[in-house]
Design an enzyme around this catalytic site. Structure first.
Site, mmCIF file in Angstrom:
data_model
loop_
_atom_site.group_PDB
_atom_site.id
_atom_site.type_symbol
_atom_site.label_atom_id
_atom_site.label_comp_id
_atom_site.label_asym_id
_atom_site.label_seq_id
_atom_site.Cartn_x
_atom_site.Cartn_y
_atom_site.Cartn_z
ATOM 1 C CG ASP A 176 0.199 -2.562 1.190
ATOM 2 O OD1 ASP A 176 -0.050 -3.487 1.976
ATOM 3 O OD2 ASP A 176 1.280 -2.482 0.566
ATOM 4 C CG HIS A 200 2.498 1.759 2.536
ATOM 5 N ND1 HIS A 200 1.903 2.534 1.580
ATOM 6 C CD2 HIS A 200 2.578 0.523 2.020
ATOM 7 C CE1 HIS A 200 1.640 1.782 0.519
ATOM 8 N NE2 HIS A 200 2.048 0.562 0.750
#
Length: 302
Positions: free
Chosen positions: A86, A283
């Site tokens: 992701d 992230h």
């Protein structure tokens, strides 16, 4: 896992295991037993699943070294798989960093989100900017949430660009983003789809086993060199600027501190000096796409 003995569970992110060790240590022996059984895979290499565009190369290297050091201490061997499904695009220097860290495989799903340009491959060799370093890469044409739905998985197989070379896909299964993981419904579907006439064969596996299969056909895989650019989430390069400023200040300070210590004949910094900064690479945190509470807590820490 007790109800479905065929189930194999995978989870990256040593930082999560460190938190379990601190907050619920009774779970660790159970996890260790599943690992010994070959039914639980702790992989991913990095301390967290990091953004890989904004951290400095030194900080990404530290994340891979410290993350894999923990994985090896827990499982007996470091992870050879970079697991970042992701992340919002991937720097072209990443294959070189991965190979220097002993990581040979790369997994993502995110490039399937691109809005205009369809990435040309699903299984390929990703070559770094040095023109030499390569990792075996797999881009699953689904999202990072998997419900073991027949229609979704059949469509994913139809979108598999290297089907003639290797006819398997590695599909993450479970509820992501908000947590929740795998459900009984998913496990039941997987059991029924294992050998269902007219349907792709479903089986649980590890990322290591999957990439070992890909390694066998390495010579037939296409090569891609350059940045893996994601055509969405562009605002993450500027969102939460104060958090980004604080994070970069910590990177610079730690590098400078250690350089001066070593130049003066002292030892390098211990990993504890880096771990919370590496945690900040996550992230959604560093790109600025996390919820507000993340920045209230982590900005204060940094």
């Amino acid at each position: 896992m007790e109800a479905y003995p065929e189930l194999v569970f995978a989870h990256s992110t040593p930082a999560v295991y460190r938190a379990v060790q601190e907050d619920a240590p009774g779970l660790l022996p159970q996890i260790a037993e599943r690992i010994r059984e070959g039914r639980w895979e702790l992989m991913g290499g990095f301390e967290v699943e990091p953004d890989v565009n904004m951290p400095a190369g030194e900080a990404l290297a530290r994340s891979a070294i410290y993350g894999n050091r923990y994985i090896e201490s827990f499982t007996g061997a470091p992870s050879e798989v970079c697991w970042i499904p992701d992340v919002f695009g991937y720097s072209n220097c990443l294959p070189q960093i991965l190979r220097l860290a002993g990581i040979t495989a790369f997994y993502t799903t995110k490039l399937s989100w691109s809005q205009v340009t369809r990435f040309p491959y699903t299984s390929f060799l990703w070559r770094g900017s040095d023109g030499d370093s390569e990792v075996v890469a797999h881009l699953t044409p689904t999202g990072y949430n998997g419900q073991v739905e027949l229609a979704t998985n059949r469509q994913a197989l139809r979108r598999h660009r290297q089907l003639d070379v290797h006819d398997g896909l590695l599909i993450g299964t479970g509820h992501g983003d908000g947590g929740g993981g795998l459900s009984e419904v998913m496990a039941e579907r997987a059991r029924r789809f294992r050998s269902l006439a007219g349907a792709p064969r479903h089986t649980w596996t590890t990322s290591a086993a999957f990439f070992a299969e890909l390694e066998q056909v390495r010579g037939q895989l296409p090569v891609y060199q350059g940045e893996l650019y994601l055509e969405t989430h562009r605002g993450v390069l500027t969102s939460q600027a104060e958090y980004k400023r604080l994070y970069r200040a910590c990177e610079v300070a730690l590098r400078s501190h250690e350089a001066l210590r070593v130049a003066d004949g002292g030892p390098p910094l211990g990993e504890e000096a880096w771990l919370r900064v590496l945690f900040g690479q996550f992230h959604d945190a560093l790109p600025g796409s996390s919820i507000g509470r993340v920045y209230e807590e982590l900005e204060a820490e940094l």
